[in-house]
Design an enzyme around this catalytic site. Structure first.
Site, PDB file in Angstrom:
ATOM      1  CB  CYS A 185      -4.744   7.040   4.843  1.00 42.82           C
ATOM      2  SG  CYS A 185      -5.519   8.019   3.565  1.00 42.82           S
ATOM      3  CB  THR A 233      -1.040   0.006   1.139  1.00 47.16           C
ATOM      4  OG1 THR A 233      -2.072   0.937   0.826  1.00 47.16           O
ATOM      5  CG2 THR A 233      -0.431   0.375   2.479  1.00 47.16           C
ATOM      6  CG  HIS A 288      -4.555   2.962   2.414  1.00 47.73           C
ATOM      7  ND1 HIS A 288      -3.407   3.151   1.678  1.00 47.73           N
ATOM      8  CD2 HIS A 288      -4.995   4.220   2.684  1.00 47.73           C
ATOM      9  CE1 HIS A 288      -3.171   4.441   1.502  1.00 47.73           C
ATOM     10  NE2 HIS A 288      -4.130   5.113   2.100  1.00 47.73           N
TER      11      HIS A 288
END
Lengths: 285, 142, 162
Positions: free
Chosen positions: C28, C22, C45
């Site tokens: 985030c 990711t 995520h």
């Protein structure tokens, strides 16, 4: 002197096409009417073809397939069409990887388009009058990074230490180490390409929203906000990460609450796939 | 997910006033927890999730400054924001609480607006428990 | 074989060839979990803390929010034989803009909801790298559980979490 070398690189950027320049002139000039854009672009087949592909992409959610510029204008309105023309005209300079900033191919362009689209939607909600200007400024605001990239790479250790140890923003570190930052450079490019003084000012100060545009309070705050949203979601996050300063005053001036921020993030994400498609089309993939 | 608040003050009437003020501010608090001193407060923190702490300074057994120092040392609670609400207005105590990790400092007597503003700035403008189910929510378990 | 977890996305795998990746976790939060016994790994995520912001959107994509995404991440690994007591947990991201403080600090809010959910469910992270003004990228190798973290401005490094 290094600074001269850097500044001279502005000339090495791909010149915007003749059509693109003419459209930029129309957009920059508050006296001209956006309708003039149609007359300019209809002679540029390549640009028209690209424009139509973009207008037909999922982002705009049109149910009808648009096959001419006048149709595009009829369905999307001049403001959106102007924005799409600028995307098609400016992508060439912004799609390459920028190693100095740790940005892979397409990432800087994705950042440009994403922030421009967020600017558009925020500006539309507030009925601002100069949306094509704002859209274009947002697209172009980080062009300075293209020029600075190799210099950043060479001086990276010095720059990142200032960010990590001295708490400087990445922009401030660029300035201290290289003598110039990407916003200043971007403004010089805009000036060379004959953007309006307002757009030059916006690009120059897109990380410095405490500068108020004379007679216009909201342009820089909106661009700053769109930029902030992108950073938070990880778009355009290169070596500089989120090392830019936060100004609560901007949120207050825009009457923007935290809930508004969260909703903007959620809304933008929803459009994510269609934005990706637009980016691919405009980036020439 | 309910939003829980811990009020730490040796005066039960003061705790009631703070509770009422928070309620009137429109924050949808799930549970109010109360403690009479720092030691009791730490005990409660170990047993129940708390989203926000409001604490006095002058208390027996463990005062507010000692309490916040202990709280911040513990990884489990260190990120929970703390608002000091106290008559202790001396510059020294204000500096010390902030240094120890307090997020905000409100002097008594306070206006309801003061508490509301402080909470807004720490936890956002709306705290809503949409599902209304204050007990542990089935979909939130794993 | 690369399995990419986008923004507002979650992937779990027990394929020994797989590397779950990711990118650019700004504010985030990226949650990576791994059960070394059954060799199952998963990455979430998420962008925003609470689904009450927009239950409609949460219904369409629960991985956008921490409170809906985190339980699903764990539960998905259970389907592959992972158990909570064996699962190692890594938490990354939650960055913020410089001088952000408490207001509008989505990174902080994202982290707080995670702490709350972990608390309620008796989960402790084995490794956390949260906050700051940096972007983080994570690669998780399913065969070994090896995790590589790249922080913007720095080289990749292996994380000792298993």
């Amino acid at each position: 002197m290094d600074l001269d070398i850097i500044i001279r690189k502005i000339d090495s950027l791909s010149p915007v096409s003749v059509t693109g320049s003419k459209v930029m002139e129309i957009i920059s000039n508050p006296e001209s009417s956006l309708g003039e854009i149609v007359d300019v672009i209809k002679y540029d087949q390549g640009l028209t073809a690209n424009l139509l592909r973009l207008c037909n992409s999922a982002y705009f959610g049109l149910r009808v397939k648009v096959e001419s510029i006048s149709q595009a204008v009829a369905y999307l309105g001049l403001t959106k069409v102007a924005g799409v023309v600028m995307m098609a005209s400016l992508s060439k300079n912004l799609t390459a990887a920028q190693k100095g900033y740790d940005l892979n191919e397409g990432e800087l362009w994705k950042y440009a388009v994403s922030s421009a689209l967020i600017v558009q939607s925020l500006a539309e909600k507030r009925n601002l009058g100069n949306i094509p200007c704002l859209f274009t400024s947002a697209l172009l605001k980080d062009i300075g990074k293209v020029i600075l990239s190799t210099h950043i790479r060479d001086a990276f250790q010095q720059i990142i230490i200032k960010v990590q140890k001295e708490g400087l923003t990445f922009l401030e570190a660029e300035k201290e180490v290289l003598g110039i930052d990407h916003a200043e450079l971007g403004a010089m490019v805009a000036e060379k390409w004959r953007f309006s003084p307002e757009m030059v000012f916006i690009i120059r100060n897109h990380h410095d929203p405490m500068k108020i545009l004379i007679g216009d309070d909201l342009s820089i705050p909106i661009i700053y906000l769109a930029d902030t949203v992108c950073m938070m979601v990880g778009i355009g996050g290169g070596a500089d990460g989120l090392a830019y300063r936060y100004y609560q005053e901007v949120m207050d001036r825009l009457d923007f609450t935290e809930l508004d921020l969260q909703k903007t993030i959620a809304d933008f994400w929803e459009k994510n796939k269609s934005v990706e498609e637009m980016i691919n089309i405009s980036g020439g993939h | 997910m309910s939003f829980n608040v811990l009020i730490v003050d040796d005066s039960s009437s003061m705790r009631a006033v703070i509770k009422k003020t928070i309620r009137l501010s429109g924050f949808d608090v799930g549970e109010y927890l109360e403690a009479g001193d720092g030691r009791e407060a730490l005990e409660l923190l170990s047993n129940k999730w708390v989203d926000l702490v409001l604490s006095d300074i002058n208390m027996p057994n463990m005062n507010g400054l000692e309490f916040i120092a202990e709280m911040k040392k513990n990884e489990l609670f260190s990120s929970i924001p703390v608002i000091m609400v106290t008559t202790e207005g001396s510059e020294k105590n204000i500096q010390e609480s902030i240094r120890l990790g307090a997020s905000k400092y409100i002097k008594k007597p306070f206006l309801p607006e003061d508490i509301k503003k402080a909470m807004h700035s720490l936890v956002g403008e709306e705290v809503r428990d949409v599902r209304g189910d204050k007990e542990s929510d089935a979909s939130g378990d794993f | 074989m690369e399995i990419v977890v986008g923004v507002g996305d979650m992937k779990v795998s027990n394929n020994p060839e797989a590397v779950i990746i990711t990118y650019a976790l700004g504010s985030c939060i990226g949650v990576a979990i791994y059960d070394p016994f059954v060799k199952v790994g998963g990455v979430l995520h998420y962008m925003l803390p609470e689904s009450s912001l927009d239950p409609g959107k949460a219904g369409k994509n629960p991985f956008m929010f921490g409170d809906t995404g985190i339980p699903l991440l764990f539960k998905e690994t259970y389907k592959y034989g992972a158990t909570k007591n064996r699962l190692k947990v890594m938490v990354l991201g939650g960055a913020q803009i410089l001088d952000q403080g408490g207001l509008f600090n989505i990174g902080n809010r994202n982290h707080t909801i995670l702490r709350k959910m972990f608390w309620k469910n008796n989960v402790t992270a084995s490794f956390e790298d949260v906050g700051g003004v940096v972007n983080r990228t994570l690669k998780l190798e399913v065969k070994t559980g090896e995790a590589l973290l790249k922080i913007s401005g720095n080289e990749s490094r292996k994380i000792p979490w298993i």
